[in-house]
Design a protein around this motif. Structure first.
Motif, mmCIF file in Angstrom:
data_model
loop_
_atom_site.group_PDB
_atom_site.id
_atom_site.type_symbol
_atom_site.label_atom_id
_atom_site.label_comp_id
_atom_site.label_asym_id
_atom_site.label_seq_id
_atom_site.Cartn_x
_atom_site.Cartn_y
_atom_site.Cartn_z
ATOM 1 N N LYS A 161 -0.232 2.740 6.231
ATOM 2 C CA LYS A 161 0.137 1.778 4.889
ATOM 3 C C LYS A 161 1.894 2.080 5.277
ATOM 4 O O LYS A 161 2.795 2.036 5.617
ATOM 5 C CB LYS A 161 0.608 3.841 3.644
ATOM 6 C CG LYS A 161 -1.134 3.878 4.124
ATOM 7 C CD LYS A 161 -1.978 3.486 2.915
ATOM 8 C CE LYS A 161 -3.470 4.248 3.208
ATOM 9 N NZ LYS A 161 -4.538 3.721 2.493
ATOM 10 N N ASP A 162 2.137 0.732 4.002
ATOM 11 C CA ASP A 162 3.816 0.030 3.817
ATOM 12 C C ASP A 162 4.938 1.707 3.031
ATOM 13 O O ASP A 162 5.929 0.983 3.966
ATOM 14 C CB ASP A 162 3.867 -0.702 2.412
ATOM 15 C CG ASP A 162 2.332 -1.830 3.428
ATOM 16 O OD1 ASP A 162 2.918 -2.679 4.281
ATOM 17 O OD2 ASP A 162 1.988 -2.711 2.026
ATOM 18 N N ALA A 163 3.819 2.260 2.956
ATOM 19 C CA ALA A 163 4.874 3.978 2.462
ATOM 20 C C ALA A 163 4.127 4.558 1.922
ATOM 21 O O ALA A 163 2.953 4.532 1.362
ATOM 22 C CB ALA A 163 6.049 2.965 0.566
ATOM 23 N N ALA A 164 4.865 6.088 1.665
ATOM 24 C CA ALA A 164 4.096 7.499 1.409
ATOM 25 C C ALA A 164 5.399 7.780 0.737
ATOM 26 O O ALA A 164 6.173 8.728 1.120
ATOM 27 C CB ALA A 164 3.268 7.657 2.691
ATOM 28 N N ILE A 165 4.959 8.893 -0.855
ATOM 29 C CA ILE A 165 6.044 9.540 -1.264
ATOM 30 C C ILE A 165 5.304 11.249 -0.773
ATOM 31 O O ILE A 165 3.789 11.573 -0.889
ATOM 32 C CB ILE A 165 5.109 9.277 -2.952
ATOM 33 C CG1 ILE A 165 6.301 7.798 -3.322
ATOM 34 C CG2 ILE A 165 6.009 10.711 -3.435
ATOM 35 C CD1 ILE A 165 5.910 8.319 -4.404
ATOM 36 N N SER B 102 1.045 -0.916 0.592
ATOM 37 C CA SER B 102 0.379 0.221 -0.348
ATOM 38 C C SER B 102 1.242 1.736 -0.184
ATOM 39 O O SER B 102 2.244 0.955 1.148
ATOM 40 C CB SER B 102 -1.025 -0.086 0.717
ATOM 41 O OG SER B 102 -0.391 0.268 2.658
ATOM 42 N N VAL B 103 0.437 1.966 -0.615
ATOM 43 C CA VAL B 103 1.597 2.801 -1.237
ATOM 44 C C VAL B 103 0.576 4.342 -1.162
ATOM 45 O O VAL B 103 -0.542 4.707 -1.998
ATOM 46 C CB VAL B 103 2.841 2.963 -2.472
ATOM 47 C CG1 VAL B 103 2.713 4.770 -2.542
ATOM 48 C CG2 VAL B 103 3.195 1.672 -2.037
ATOM 49 N N ALA B 104 0.724 5.486 -0.522
ATOM 50 C CA ALA B 104 0.461 6.658 -0.335
ATOM 51 C C ALA B 104 0.670 8.341 -1.960
ATOM 52 O O ALA B 104 2.022 8.116 -0.958
ATOM 53 C CB ALA B 104 -0.525 7.388 0.984
ATOM 54 N N ILE B 105 -0.052 8.781 -2.257
ATOM 55 C CA ILE B 105 0.728 9.427 -3.094
ATOM 56 C C ILE B 105 -0.015 10.588 -2.773
ATOM 57 O O ILE B 105 -0.677 11.131 -2.567
ATOM 58 C CB ILE B 105 0.883 9.158 -4.619
ATOM 59 C CG1 ILE B 105 -0.749 9.045 -5.321
ATOM 60 C CG2 ILE B 105 1.755 8.056 -4.304
ATOM 61 C CD1 ILE B 105 -0.851 8.636 -6.523
ATOM 62 N N PRO B 106 0.931 12.317 -3.237
ATOM 63 C CA PRO B 106 -0.050 13.238 -2.927
ATOM 64 C C PRO B 106 -1.107 13.005 -4.095
ATOM 65 O O PRO B 106 -1.393 12.448 -5.285
ATOM 66 C CB PRO B 106 1.078 13.650 -4.031
ATOM 67 C CG PRO B 106 2.397 13.551 -3.870
ATOM 68 C CD PRO B 106 2.255 11.882 -4.009
ATOM 69 N N ASN B 107 -2.162 14.459 -3.900
ATOM 70 C CA ASN B 107 -3.339 14.170 -4.392
ATOM 71 C C ASN B 107 -3.514 15.192 -5.662
ATOM 72 O O ASN B 107 -4.505 15.287 -6.127
ATOM 73 C CB ASN B 107 -4.643 13.945 -3.912
ATOM 74 C CG ASN B 107 -4.770 15.474 -2.979
ATOM 75 O OD1 ASN B 107 -4.285 15.821 -2.581
ATOM 76 N ND2 ASN B 107 -5.748 15.245 -1.911
ATOM 77 N N ASP B 108 -2.392 16.108 -5.388
ATOM 78 C CA ASP B 108 -2.515 17.238 -6.260
ATOM 79 C C ASP B 108 -1.726 17.143 -7.684
ATOM 80 O O ASP B 108 -1.366 16.114 -7.580
ATOM 81 C CB ASP B 108 -2.215 18.723 -5.162
ATOM 82 C CG ASP B 108 -0.488 18.457 -5.605
ATOM 83 O OD1 ASP B 108 0.308 19.087 -6.419
ATOM 84 O OD2 ASP B 108 0.841 18.173 -5.060
ATOM 85 N N PRO B 109 -2.320 17.380 -8.088
ATOM 86 C CA PRO B 109 -1.901 16.740 -9.704
ATOM 87 C C PRO B 109 -0.621 17.300 -10.449
ATOM 88 O O PRO B 109 0.446 16.502 -10.551
ATOM 89 C CB PRO B 109 -2.335 18.425 -11.138
ATOM 90 C CG PRO B 109 -3.337 18.345 -10.495
ATOM 91 C CD PRO B 109 -3.473 18.537 -9.343
ATOM 92 N N THR B 110 -0.170 18.336 -9.770
ATOM 93 C CA THR B 110 2.257 18.416 -10.470
ATOM 94 C C THR B 110 2.502 17.642 -8.867
ATOM 95 O O THR B 110 3.253 17.336 -9.280
ATOM 96 C CB THR B 110 2.080 19.791 -9.758
ATOM 97 O OG1 THR B 110 1.816 20.645 -10.380
ATOM 98 C CG2 THR B 110 3.783 19.907 -9.602
ATOM 99 N N ASN B 111 2.466 17.876 -8.252
ATOM 100 C CA ASN B 111 3.148 16.618 -7.485
ATOM 101 C C ASN B 111 2.208 14.646 -7.446
ATOM 102 O O ASN B 111 3.298 14.020 -7.553
ATOM 103 C CB ASN B 111 2.594 16.702 -5.949
ATOM 104 C CG ASN B 111 3.720 17.718 -4.988
ATOM 105 O OD1 ASN B 111 4.966 17.190 -5.444
ATOM 106 N ND2 ASN B 111 3.022 18.583 -5.460
#
Length: 267
Positions: free
Chosen positions: A193-197, A134-143
């Motif tokens: 989560k296992d990881a996040a950016i 499970s990986v969390a990532i930013p929700n804005d288009p640029t990031n």
């Protein structure tokens, strides 16, 4: 003789009045150079405080720093004239804002790179990231685009040429499970989560250290943060003076000492 003395005194008094008037006119026509700049607390806020305290006064510039806590408010603050400039974003983010808001912010130039990285509390290295993680990532288009490119750079996923959202993921060989989260909340996502950016502006305040990075951007990144202003302000002497200070050797030395290599100054 007495009349001559009176005339001499009158002349002297008039000269003094003229001299004082000239001094007063000069003071009012040369106001102190002041510029208002906004940024998130880390790392740009630390940099601007150093400029404010140590570097700007030597150049005859007064810096008023305003702290912001998110990515959504610094650009409107510049557009509305509440501040003169901001230092928190890359040009892609700025151009996305301009297009959405119909504004004309421009970059004065690159200042520093706050590297985006893949962090984990539980996984020791990238090779150990399990299938189905499970990986969390930013929700804005640029990031989000930036995060997808970072993962693709190591073959974790395959993406289209210019990815923007998860719809642009063409292949996901490790079957990673993505969750889109607001930037400021990404460090907390590591609890489940296992990881996040996470970008450095939120990683540092959350205490995320280099030993938790599984993958990190390098100096060749296209996402250096810039000093941004309204187009008509770009050549303002105060703006140019501030940019020169922000890219000086003194500032580069401060960045290296303060952030120990985690923040990369523009070359």
């Amino acid at each position: 003789m007495f009349r001559a003395q009176i005339l001499k005194a009158a002349a002297t008094g008039a000269a003094a009045i003229l001299a004082l008037s000239a001094c007063g006119a000069g003071a009012s026509s040369s106001p102190a150079e002041t510029i208002k700049v906004g940024a998130l607390a880390v790392p740009a806020g630390d940099m601007l405080k150093q400029v404010q305290r140590e570097l700007a006064p030597k150049q005859g510039l007064t810096v008023e720093y305003k702290e912001f806590s998110d990515y959504n408010t610094p650009n409107p603050a510049v557009s509305d004239g509440d501040i003169d400039a901001n230092l928190f974003q890359n040009t892609t983010f700025m151009e996305t804002y301009n297009k959405a808001a119909g504004k004309n912010l421009v970059s004065v130039g690159k200042v520093y790179l706050p590297p985006m990285a893949l962090y984990s509390n539980d996984v020791a290295n990238l090779a150990a990231l399990p299938d189905g993680a499970s990986v969390a990532i930013p929700n804005d288009p640029t990031n989000e685009s930036r995060a997808l490119k970072l993962l693709a750079s190591k073959g974790l996923i395959e993406v289209t040429e210019n990815p923007i959202t998860l719809k642009d993921v063409k292949a996901n060989p490790k079957n990673l499970k993505f969750t889109e989260i607001e930037n400021a909340s990404l460090p907390q996502a590591l609890n489940d989560k296992d990881a996040a950016i996470v970008t450095l502006a939120f990683a540092l305040p959350a205490g995320l250290s280099a030993d938790k990075q599984l993958l990190v951007e390098g100096k060749d990144s296209a996402y250096y943060n810039v000093l941004a202003v309204k187009a008509e302000m770009k050549d303002d002497p105060r703006v140019q003076k501030l940019y020169k200070i922000l890219t000086s050797q003194d500032m580069k030395d401060f960045i290296q000492t303060k952030f120990k290599g985690l923040v990369i100054p523009a070359s």
